[in-house]
Design a protein around this motif. Sequence first.
Motif, short mmCIF file in Angstrom:
data_model
loop_
_atom_site.label_atom_id
_atom_site.label_comp_id
_atom_site.label_asym_id
_atom_site.label_seq_id
_atom_site.Cartn_x
_atom_site.Cartn_y
_atom_site.Cartn_z
N LEU A 112 0.86 -1.17 0.00
CA LEU A 112 0.00 0.00 0.00
C LEU A 112 0.89 1.22 0.00
O LEU A 112 1.87 1.29 0.75
N GLY A 113 0.56 2.20 -0.83
CA GLY A 113 1.33 3.43 -0.89
C GLY A 113 1.09 4.29 0.33
O GLY A 113 0.23 4.00 1.17
N PRO A 114 1.82 5.39 0.45
CA PRO A 114 1.67 6.28 1.59
C PRO A 114 0.27 6.88 1.70
O PRO A 114 -0.16 7.28 2.78
N ASP A 115 -0.46 6.90 0.58
CA ASP A 115 -1.83 7.44 0.58
C ASP A 115 -2.88 6.36 0.84
O ASP A 115 -4.08 6.63 0.81
N GLY A 116 -2.45 5.13 1.08
CA GLY A 116 -3.38 4.02 1.35
C GLY A 116 -3.87 3.30 0.10
O GLY A 116 -4.57 2.30 0.21
N GLN A 117 -3.50 3.78 -1.07
CA GLN A 117 -3.89 3.13 -2.31
C GLN A 117 -2.96 1.95 -2.61
O GLN A 117 -1.79 1.96 -2.21
N VAL A 118 -3.45 0.96 -3.34
CA VAL A 118 -2.65 -0.21 -3.68
C VAL A 118 -1.54 0.21 -4.64
O VAL A 118 -1.81 0.73 -5.73
N LEU A 119 -0.32 0.01 -4.23
CA LEU A 119 0.84 0.33 -5.06
C LEU A 119 1.28 -0.91 -5.83
O LEU A 119 1.58 -0.85 -7.02
N VAL A 120 1.33 -2.05 -5.14
CA VAL A 120 1.62 -3.35 -5.76
C VAL A 120 0.51 -4.29 -5.32
O VAL A 120 0.36 -4.55 -4.13
N PRO A 121 -0.29 -4.78 -6.28
CA PRO A 121 -1.39 -5.68 -5.90
C PRO A 121 -0.87 -7.01 -5.36
O PRO A 121 0.31 -7.32 -5.46
N HIS A 122 -1.79 -7.78 -4.81
CA HIS A 122 -1.46 -9.07 -4.20
C HIS A 122 -0.61 -9.93 -5.15
O HIS A 122 -0.97 -10.11 -6.31
N GLN A 123 0.51 -10.40 -4.67
CA GLN A 123 1.43 -11.25 -5.43
C GLN A 123 1.66 -12.54 -4.65
O GLN A 123 1.66 -12.53 -3.42
N ARG A 124 1.92 -13.61 -5.38
CA ARG A 124 2.26 -14.89 -4.76
C ARG A 124 3.50 -15.43 -5.46
O ARG A 124 3.56 -15.48 -6.70
N ILE A 125 4.48 -15.84 -4.66
CA ILE A 125 5.71 -16.42 -5.21
C ILE A 125 5.91 -17.78 -4.55
O ILE A 125 5.88 -17.88 -3.32
N ASP A 126 6.11 -18.80 -5.36
CA ASP A 126 6.38 -20.16 -4.88
C ASP A 126 7.78 -20.56 -5.32
O ASP A 126 8.13 -20.38 -6.49
N MET A 127 8.55 -21.11 -4.40
CA MET A 127 9.88 -21.63 -4.70
C MET A 127 10.02 -22.99 -4.05
O MET A 127 9.34 -23.29 -3.06
N SER A 128 10.92 -23.81 -4.58
CA SER A 128 11.17 -25.11 -3.95
C SER A 128 12.58 -25.58 -4.24
O SER A 128 13.21 -25.16 -5.21
N ARG A 129 13.06 -26.45 -3.38
CA ARG A 129 14.35 -27.12 -3.54
C ARG A 129 14.15 -28.58 -3.15
O ARG A 129 13.44 -28.88 -2.20
N GLU A 130 14.79 -29.46 -3.89
CA GLU A 130 14.71 -30.89 -3.60
C GLU A 130 16.01 -31.35 -2.96
O GLU A 130 17.07 -30.79 -3.22
N TYR A 131 15.91 -32.37 -2.12
CA TYR A 131 17.11 -32.94 -1.51
C TYR A 131 16.90 -34.41 -1.21
O TYR A 131 15.78 -34.88 -1.07
N SER A 132 18.02 -35.13 -1.15
CA SER A 132 17.99 -36.56 -0.82
C SER A 132 18.05 -36.72 0.69
O SER A 132 18.78 -36.02 1.38
N TYR A 133 17.29 -37.68 1.17
CA TYR A 133 17.20 -37.95 2.60
C TYR A 133 17.99 -39.21 2.93
O TYR A 133 17.84 -40.23 2.27
N ASP A 134 18.83 -39.12 3.96
CA ASP A 134 19.61 -40.25 4.42
C ASP A 134 19.14 -40.61 5.83
O ASP A 134 19.36 -39.85 6.77
N ALA A 135 18.46 -41.74 5.96
CA ALA A 135 17.91 -42.15 7.26
C ALA A 135 18.98 -42.35 8.32
O ALA A 135 18.70 -42.26 9.51
#
Length: 182
Positions: A112-135
């Motif tokens: 929200l900008g200083p005037d209360g108006q939406v400056l950047v609308p709702h955004q969603r970012i998804d990231m992931s990393r994979e890894y091997s599991y050693d019991a």
Amino acid sequence: MSFMKAHRLFQVSLLLAATLVLGGCGFHLRENATLPSEMQRVHLAVSGGGEFERHLARALQTSGATVEDDSGAGIAELRVPVAAFSTETLSAGGYVRVTEYAVRYQVQFDVLGPDGQVLVPHQRIDMSREYSYDAGDTVGNASQVEEIQRSLNNDMVQAILFRLQAAGKHELAAPAGAASTH
């Protein structure tokens, strides 16, 4: 010419060649993000706070913004209602032992900008990393997950700064589609 002088000349020429190659391929050091002018003073409202909030605040300050402790008149607000990690099983080996996991990180934000108006609308970012599991290495697995989360935090801060910079350049008026980074 002595061997030492020839070796030194070789090192200098190798360094010069590497510099020219990196410059020629378009490599350049990452610059600070240029934030929208309305974000010179900004208040962070991050759900859960923690390391992500500290990294984001530091990055905003490095980009020239003043991070305020409280919201108020003349202060933009960067709201992050969701910043959540999750873990997903990817594959299992013999005797149903899990051998691979994915650490997923989702962040949602708006500004929200200083005037209360939406400056950047709702955004969603998804990231992931994979890894091997050693019991057999539970301590190593825990530290591996912590390092992955730290890396995802850093990448997420940069992704948010890129979006804020784009908003400043293009004055976003409509929400962008969800992005996914692997």
